[in-house]
Design a protein around this motif. Structure first.
Motif, short mmCIF file in Angstrom:
data_model
loop_
_atom_site.label_atom_id
_atom_site.label_comp_id
_atom_site.label_asym_id
_atom_site.label_seq_id
_atom_site.Cartn_x
_atom_site.Cartn_y
_atom_site.Cartn_z
N LEU A 1 0.87 -1.17 0.00
CA LEU A 1 0.00 0.00 0.00
C LEU A 1 0.91 1.22 0.00
O LEU A 1 1.53 1.54 1.03
CB LEU A 1 -0.91 -0.04 1.22
CG LEU A 1 -2.11 0.90 1.22
CD1 LEU A 1 -3.06 0.54 0.09
CD2 LEU A 1 -2.84 0.84 2.56
N ILE A 2 1.03 1.85 -1.19
CA ILE A 2 1.95 2.98 -1.31
C ILE A 2 1.36 4.22 -0.65
O ILE A 2 2.03 4.95 0.08
CB ILE A 2 2.26 3.26 -2.79
CG1 ILE A 2 2.74 1.98 -3.49
CG2 ILE A 2 3.28 4.39 -2.91
CD1 ILE A 2 3.97 1.36 -2.88
N THR A 3 0.10 4.46 -0.95
CA THR A 3 -0.68 5.49 -0.27
C THR A 3 -2.04 4.87 0.00
O THR A 3 -2.30 3.72 -0.40
CB THR A 3 -0.85 6.75 -1.14
OG1 THR A 3 -1.69 6.41 -2.26
CG2 THR A 3 0.49 7.26 -1.66
N LEU A 4 -2.93 5.60 0.62
CA LEU A 4 -4.26 5.06 0.88
C LEU A 4 -5.03 4.81 -0.42
O LEU A 4 -6.03 4.09 -0.43
CB LEU A 4 -5.04 5.99 1.80
CG LEU A 4 -4.50 6.08 3.23
CD1 LEU A 4 -5.32 7.06 4.04
CD2 LEU A 4 -4.49 4.71 3.90
N MET A 5 -4.56 5.39 -1.52
CA MET A 5 -5.28 5.27 -2.79
C MET A 5 -4.51 4.44 -3.81
O MET A 5 -4.99 4.25 -4.93
CB MET A 5 -5.54 6.67 -3.37
CG MET A 5 -6.40 7.55 -2.49
SD MET A 5 -8.05 6.87 -2.28
CE MET A 5 -8.69 7.06 -3.93
N ARG A 6 -3.32 3.94 -3.48
CA ARG A 6 -2.51 3.25 -4.49
C ARG A 6 -1.90 1.97 -3.90
O ARG A 6 -1.27 2.00 -2.86
CB ARG A 6 -1.40 4.17 -4.99
CG ARG A 6 -0.42 3.49 -5.95
CD ARG A 6 0.73 4.39 -6.34
NE ARG A 6 1.83 3.63 -6.90
CZ ARG A 6 3.02 4.13 -7.17
NH1 ARG A 6 3.27 5.41 -6.93
NH2 ARG A 6 3.97 3.38 -7.68
#
Length: 120
Positions: free
Chosen positions: A100-105
């Motif tokens: 999970l790179i960011t909460l969206m990616r």
């Protein structure tokens, strides 16, 4: 970017044991599922074992009872303990992780692989 580095492969006699390790590094929020795959010459890459972040596991039928997958979330590391190794376990073993790179990616990442050879 997330990088996976495997270690622990090598040559072992039938019936022997090896322990593979895979460490995730780089910039990410959290590592979710991790797993080990293998690919023998002429064969497709296949799932060996997988483990979720809480510790739930899944194994290929061919390795059940012989291999154990585990992880250390604090170290972003997954392990594969391989016992009672057989010649048919010979393959390149690849580590895989969902990062999970960011909460969206989310990124699906592969390591370069480590060779396991079971031979007398």
């Amino acid at each position: 970017q997330v990088q996976l580095v495997e270690s622990g492969g090598g040559l072992v006699q039938p019936g022997g044991s090896l322990k593979l390790s895979c460490v995730a590094s780089g910039s990410f929020f959290v590592i979710n599922a991790m797993g080990w795959y293998r690919q023998a010459p002429g064969n497709q890459r296949e799932l060996v074992a997988a483990i979720g972040r809480p510790g739930d596991t899944n194994y290929a039928d061919s390795v059940k009872g012989r291999f154990t997958i585990s992880r250390d979330n604090a170290k972003n590391t997954v392990y594969l303990q391989m016992n009672s190794l057989k010649p048919e376990d010979t393959a390149v073993y690849y580590c895989n992780a969902e990062a999970l790179i960011t909460l969206m990616r989310r990124d699906n990442v592969w390591g370069p692989g480590t060779q396991v050879t079971v031979s007398s």
